[in-house]
Write an enzyme that holds these catalytic residues in place. Structure first.
Site: not given
Ligand code: CP
Ligand code: NVA
Length: 311
Positions: A110, A137, A270, A298
């Site tokens: 990230r 993303h 999100c 996720r």
């Protein structure tokens, strides 16, 4: 070649690099993996494997779901804050990539620049997974597609409307939806619309579906099955918070806007969310919101991704 062979060893830098069938395969695997977990079945295809997780930005969901996910698959996750590894002191990405390739079986990163993730992947001999950049993303959108499929029973023929900043989420949603047969509409103010090249790329993937970018939230929301929002100031843009609050004032997802969508429309985000800014509390905490199912997915979607790439 089977999907298993096709995906083994691949990177995930953006969903643009994956075919509709490959994304479909990962989503199918994610559903199976979720089912196994719900049934208490032990499933450890990544026994002995290690995932390194480089973070140059904060995270709750990405960090915890990857770390718990690799552990549940029989492997180990290493949290590598860029403040603590030599990358943060200027060691080149290419050297980091080559060194880590000797220790690990996969890297999740990230960071800010998509180019850094590309450089890491270019120089690593193991799969590299984009855990969020300023541009994309993709892992979030895998979980989002899984959630939509669970709730709506299908992906094709639906319409997803994203309200707010033309950011990493808007980009990945445009690509993911265009690939998987959903209409996608983005409503963003002038100056904050999605990147034009990425919009054109998303349009090139659409087969008979629409990719619309507009300034008008009401136009965008018409006939929507899914309304999606994200923060107005992303990580790294904290100093712009006040200016953005003004720019996005008309882009709040609230009951009034929701009334223009289909009556059974769901709300997605999100997370993390700012109640009272991009979405009102009665929407995100209301009966049509699926944000916590989305957050849970996720875990399942990324377990599927790791099995596919690192298995
Ligand atoms: N949605 C998401 O990526 O959350 P985190 O920033 O907590 O990882
Ligand atoms: N657009 C947000 C997403 C967080 C998951 C950000 O980049 O901060």
């Amino acid at each position: 070649m089977s999907f298993k062979e096709q995906l083994k060893g691949r990177d995930l830098l953006t969903l643009a690099d994956y075919s509709k069938a490959e994304i479909g395969y990962i989503l199918e695997l994610a559903a199976q993996i979720k089912e196994k977990k719900k049934n208490g079945e032990v499933y450890e295809p990544l026994k002995g494997k290690t995932l390194g997780m480089i973070f140059e930005k904060s995270s709750t969901r990405t960090r915890v779901s990857f770390e718990a996910g690799i552990y549940q698959l029989g492997g180990t996750g290493l949290f590598l804050s860029s403040n603590d590894i030599q990358l943060g002191r200027g060691e080149p990405i290419s050297d980091t990539a080559q060194v880590l390739s000797g220790y690990l079986d996969g890297i999740m990163i990230r960071t800010f620049s998509q180019k850094d993730v590309e450089d890491l992947a270019e120089n690593a001999s193991i799969p590299v997974i984009n855990g969020l950049t300023d541009d994309y993303h993709p892992c979030q959108v895998l979980a989002d597609l899984q959630t939509i499929k669970e709730v709506k029973g299908t992906l094709e023929g639906l319409k997803l409307t994203y309200i707010g900043d033309g950011n990493n989420m808007a980009h990945s949603l445009m690509i993911g939806c265009a690939k998987m047969g959903l209409d996608v509409a983005i409503a963003a103010p002038k100056g904050y619309q999605p990147n034009e090249n990425i919009t054109a790329l998303a349009k090139s993937f659409a087969e008979g579906t629409e990719v619309l970018v507009t300034e008008d939230p009401i136009e965008a929301v018409a006939n929507a099955d899914i309304i999606y929002s994200d923060v107005w100031a992303s990580m790294g843009q904290e100093a712009e918070q006040k200016v953005r609050e003004q720019a996005f004032a008309k882009y709040q997802v609230n009951n009034e806007l929701f009334a223009h969508a289909k009556s059974d429309a769901i709300f997605m985000h999100c997370l993390p969310a700012h109640r009272g800014e991009e979405v009102t509390a009665d929407i995100i905490d209301g009966p049509q919101s699926v944000v916590f199912q989305e957050a849970e997915n996720r875990l399942h979607a990324q377990k599927a991704l790791m099995v596919a790439l690192m298995g």
